[in-house]
Scaffold this motif. Structure first.
Motif, PDB file in Angstrom:
ATOM      1  N   VAL A 111     -50.075   2.933  -6.364  1.00 52.21           N
ATOM      2  CA  VAL A 111     -50.815   3.720  -5.253  1.00 52.21           C
ATOM      3  C   VAL A 111     -50.386   5.073  -5.020  1.00 52.21           C
ATOM      4  CG1 VAL A 111     -51.664   3.502  -3.037  1.00 52.21           C
ATOM      5  CG2 VAL A 111     -51.120   1.332  -4.152  1.00 52.21           C
ATOM      6  N   LYS A 112     -51.283   6.012  -5.200  1.00 53.67           N
ATOM      7  CA  LYS A 112     -51.089   7.323  -4.788  1.00 53.67           C
ATOM      8  C   LYS A 112     -52.163   7.985  -3.832  1.00 53.67           C
ATOM      9  CE  LYS A 112     -48.661   8.512  -9.111  1.00 53.67           C
ATOM     10  NZ  LYS A 112     -48.244   7.050  -9.173  1.00 53.67           N
ATOM     11  N   ALA A 113     -51.964   7.591  -2.365  1.00 52.96           N
ATOM     12  CA  ALA A 113     -53.068   7.839  -1.431  1.00 52.96           C
ATOM     13  C   ALA A 113     -52.371   8.040  -0.104  1.00 52.96           C
ATOM     14  CB  ALA A 113     -53.795   6.576  -1.491  1.00 52.96           C
ATOM     15  N   CYS A 114     -53.144   8.610   0.568  1.00 56.30           N
ATOM     16  CA  CYS A 114     -52.851   8.970   1.984  1.00 56.30           C
ATOM     17  C   CYS A 114     -52.271   7.651   2.779  1.00 56.30           C
ATOM     18  CB  CYS A 114     -54.125   9.290   2.758  1.00 56.30           C
ATOM     19  SG  CYS A 114     -55.615   8.267   3.056  1.00 56.30           S
ATOM     20  N   ALA A 115     -51.914   7.748   3.968  1.00 58.00           N
ATOM     21  CA  ALA A 115     -51.373   6.397   4.473  1.00 58.00           C
ATOM     22  C   ALA A 115     -52.277   5.366   4.720  1.00 58.00           C
ATOM     23  CB  ALA A 115     -50.665   6.907   5.984  1.00 58.00           C
ATOM     24  N   LEU A 116     -53.634   5.955   5.074  1.00 59.97           N
ATOM     25  CA  LEU A 116     -54.563   4.728   4.972  1.00 59.97           C
ATOM     26  C   LEU A 116     -55.036   3.905   3.764  1.00 59.97           C
ATOM     27  CD1 LEU A 116     -57.218   6.664   7.410  1.00 59.97           C
ATOM     28  CD2 LEU A 116     -55.549   4.892   8.422  1.00 59.97           C
ATOM     29  N   GLY A 117     -54.855   4.624   2.694  1.00 61.21           N
ATOM     30  CA  GLY A 117     -55.265   3.910   1.427  1.00 61.21           C
ATOM     31  C   GLY A 117     -54.117   2.980   1.179  1.00 61.21           C
ATOM     32  N   GLN A 118     -52.714   3.668   1.386  1.00 56.32           N
ATOM     33  CA  GLN A 118     -51.546   2.916   1.350  1.00 56.32           C
ATOM     34  C   GLN A 118     -51.519   1.543   2.273  1.00 56.32           C
ATOM     35  OE1 GLN A 118     -47.831   5.256   1.824  1.00 56.32           O
ATOM     36  NE2 GLN A 118     -48.908   6.785   0.573  1.00 56.32           N
ATOM     37  N   ALA A 119     -51.942   1.762   3.303  1.00 58.41           N
ATOM     38  CA  ALA A 119     -51.986   0.484   4.251  1.00 58.41           C
ATOM     39  C   ALA A 119     -53.200  -0.558   3.750  1.00 58.41           C
ATOM     40  CB  ALA A 119     -52.282   0.799   5.628  1.00 58.41           C
ATOM     41  N   ALA A 120     -54.367  -0.082   3.237  1.00 61.51           N
ATOM     42  CA  ALA A 120     -55.269  -0.772   2.559  1.00 61.51           C
ATOM     43  C   ALA A 120     -54.503  -1.535   1.502  1.00 61.51           C
ATOM     44  CB  ALA A 120     -56.533  -0.218   2.332  1.00 61.51           C
ATOM     45  N   ALA A 121     -53.899  -1.025   0.741  1.00 59.51           N
ATOM     46  CA  ALA A 121     -53.303  -1.496  -0.510  1.00 59.51           C
ATOM     47  C   ALA A 121     -51.980  -2.497  -0.019  1.00 59.51           C
ATOM     48  CB  ALA A 121     -52.543  -0.457  -1.368  1.00 59.51           C
ATOM     49  N   SER A 122     -51.434  -2.163   0.894  1.00 59.31           N
ATOM     50  CA  SER A 122     -50.524  -3.250   1.455  1.00 59.31           C
ATOM     51  C   SER A 122     -51.118  -4.544   2.138  1.00 59.31           C
ATOM     52  CB  SER A 122     -49.718  -2.552   2.771  1.00 59.31           C
ATOM     53  OG  SER A 122     -48.583  -3.415   3.010  1.00 59.31           O
ATOM     54  N   VAL A 123     -52.211  -4.291   2.687  1.00 59.54           N
ATOM     55  CA  VAL A 123     -53.051  -5.596   3.049  1.00 59.54           C
ATOM     56  C   VAL A 123     -53.370  -6.300   1.884  1.00 59.54           C
ATOM     57  CG1 VAL A 123     -55.105  -6.516   4.178  1.00 59.54           C
ATOM     58  CG2 VAL A 123     -53.749  -4.565   5.383  1.00 59.54           C
ATOM     59  N   LEU A 124     -54.058  -5.589   1.005  1.00 57.46           N
ATOM     60  CA  LEU A 124     -54.289  -6.313  -0.291  1.00 57.46           C
ATOM     61  C   LEU A 124     -53.150  -7.207  -0.822  1.00 57.46           C
ATOM     62  CD1 LEU A 124     -56.755  -6.781  -2.148  1.00 57.46           C
ATOM     63  CD2 LEU A 124     -56.007  -5.040  -3.480  1.00 57.46           C
ATOM     64  N   GLY A 125     -52.112  -6.380  -1.113  1.00 54.34           N
ATOM     65  CA  GLY A 125     -51.037  -6.956  -1.942  1.00 54.34           C
ATOM     66  C   GLY A 125     -50.379  -8.061  -1.379  1.00 54.34           C
ATOM     67  N   ARG A 126     -50.433  -8.327  -0.120  1.00 53.31           N
ATOM     68  CA  ARG A 126     -50.135  -9.652   0.632  1.00 53.31           C
ATOM     69  C   ARG A 126     -50.799 -10.775   0.293  1.00 53.31           C
ATOM     70  NH1 ARG A 126     -47.812  -5.507   2.979  1.00 53.31           N
ATOM     71  NH2 ARG A 126     -46.004  -5.635   4.388  1.00 53.31           N
ATOM     72  N   VAL A 127     -52.125 -10.796  -0.157  1.00 47.53           N
ATOM     73  CA  VAL A 127     -52.913 -11.930  -0.310  1.00 47.53           C
ATOM     74  C   VAL A 127     -53.721 -12.005  -1.459  1.00 47.53           C
ATOM     75  CG1 VAL A 127     -53.338 -11.956   2.377  1.00 47.53           C
ATOM     76  CG2 VAL A 127     -54.970 -10.510   0.748  1.00 47.53           C
ATOM     77  N   LEU A 128     -53.393 -11.082  -2.534  1.00 48.20           N
ATOM     78  CA  LEU A 128     -54.357 -10.930  -3.680  1.00 48.20           C
ATOM     79  C   LEU A 128     -54.110 -12.196  -4.746  1.00 48.20           C
ATOM     80  CD1 LEU A 128     -56.648  -9.479  -5.221  1.00 48.20           C
ATOM     81  CD2 LEU A 128     -54.810  -8.251  -6.388  1.00 48.20           C
ATOM     82  N   VAL A 129     -52.620 -12.509  -4.906  1.00 53.02           N
ATOM     83  CA  VAL A 129     -52.408 -13.361  -5.850  1.00 53.02           C
ATOM     84  C   VAL A 129     -53.305 -14.681  -5.516  1.00 53.02           C
ATOM     85  CG1 VAL A 129     -50.549 -14.885  -7.004  1.00 53.02           C
ATOM     86  CG2 VAL A 129     -50.283 -12.174  -6.653  1.00 53.02           C
ATOM     87  N   GLY A 130     -53.525 -15.365  -6.519  1.00 54.16           N
ATOM     88  CA  GLY A 130     -54.609 -16.840  -6.350  1.00 54.16           C
ATOM     89  C   GLY A 130     -55.687 -16.459  -6.073  1.00 54.16           C
ATOM     90  N   LYS A 131     -56.370 -15.435  -5.957  1.00 54.31           N
ATOM     91  CA  LYS A 131     -57.836 -15.164  -5.477  1.00 54.31           C
ATOM     92  C   LYS A 131     -58.522 -14.838  -6.687  1.00 54.31           C
ATOM     93  CE  LYS A 131     -56.647 -15.176  -1.247  1.00 54.31           C
ATOM     94  NZ  LYS A 131     -55.460 -15.960  -1.580  1.00 54.31           N
ATOM     95  N   HIS A 132     -59.934 -15.453  -6.716  1.00 60.03           N
ATOM     96  CA  HIS A 132     -60.957 -15.203  -7.559  1.00 60.03           C
ATOM     97  C   HIS A 132     -61.908 -14.080  -7.355  1.00 60.03           C
ATOM     98  CE1 HIS A 132     -64.116 -17.468  -5.318  1.00 60.03           C
ATOM     99  NE2 HIS A 132     -63.241 -18.317  -5.202  1.00 60.03           N
ATOM    100  N   ARG A 133     -62.632 -13.650  -8.335  1.00 62.39           N
ATOM    101  CA  ARG A 133     -63.404 -12.575  -8.276  1.00 62.39           C
ATOM    102  C   ARG A 133     -64.551 -12.419  -7.015  1.00 62.39           C
ATOM    103  NH1 ARG A 133     -67.119  -9.952 -12.944  1.00 62.39           N
ATOM    104  NH2 ARG A 133     -68.645 -11.087 -11.769  1.00 62.39           N
ATOM    105  N   ALA A 134     -64.983 -13.589  -6.745  1.00 58.01           N
ATOM    106  CA  ALA A 134     -66.119 -13.719  -5.733  1.00 58.01           C
ATOM    107  C   ALA A 134     -65.369 -13.549  -4.089  1.00 58.01           C
ATOM    108  CB  ALA A 134     -66.529 -15.077  -5.838  1.00 58.01           C
ATOM    109  N   GLU A 135     -64.071 -13.820  -4.171  1.00 57.25           N
ATOM    110  CA  GLU A 135     -63.391 -13.755  -3.082  1.00 57.25           C
ATOM    111  C   GLU A 135     -63.146 -12.328  -2.847  1.00 57.25           C
ATOM    112  OE1 GLU A 135     -60.371 -17.119  -1.849  1.00 57.25           O
ATOM    113  OE2 GLU A 135     -60.340 -16.577  -3.909  1.00 57.25           O
TER     114      GLU A 135
END
Length: 148
Positions: free
Chosen positions: A63-87
């Motif tokens: 991630v090379k983004a502003c604080a908002l992009g980094q925050a969005a990546a942080s939220v995603l990183g906490r929940v992504l594992v185990g998800k399928h594409r539709a989710e």
């Protein structure tokens, strides 16, 4: 943007998330990868995934983004594992609607994006916020195309 607007937008919680992005880096042998860039601000996010039985089992993000992009990546990183594409696609579409159309916060487990509601007013920031989910969706498609 006035100083008071910046303070409202860059809340302590957003800055905390930006400072603690899970799964940073790159995978050594991803099944799918995608790089997304916001032409407006230059933010970039690269996502690598390994998929088994249609679900993400390993994930990394550069991630090379502003604080908002980094925050969005942080939220995603906490929940992504185990998800399928539709989710992922539903979360991406819901986040886009939350930002652009004042829609509701994405459903669990993606409700952490609520912290980004103040960014609705700043359309020039929307692309950076959406990058992590867009890259994850594209990485998932690439993995599926590779036979995952």
């Amino acid at each position: 943007m006035a100083d008071s607007d910046l303070i409202k937008l860059y809340s302590g919680r957003i800055l905390e998330l930006a400072a603690s992005i899970p799964h940073q880096g790159r995978l050594s042998a991803p099944m799918g990868s995608a790089k997304k860039r916001s032409p407006l601000c230059g933010s970039t996010v690269t996502v690598d995934v390994v998929v088994k039985d249609g679900r993400i089992t390993q994930f990394a993000q550069d991630v090379k983004a502003c604080a908002l992009g980094q925050a969005a990546a942080s939220v995603l990183g906490r929940v992504l594992v185990g998800k399928h594409r539709a989710e992922l696609e539903a979360a991406r579409d819901s986040l886009r609607a939350m930002l652009k159309d004042a829609g509701p916060v994405p459903a669990a487990p993606f409700e952490g994006y609520e912290v980004l509601i103040p960014a609705r007013e700043y359309k020039n920031r929307h692309a950076s916020i959406l990058l992590p989910l867009e890259a994850a969706c594209e990485a998932m498609i690439a993995a599926e195309s590779a036979g995952a």
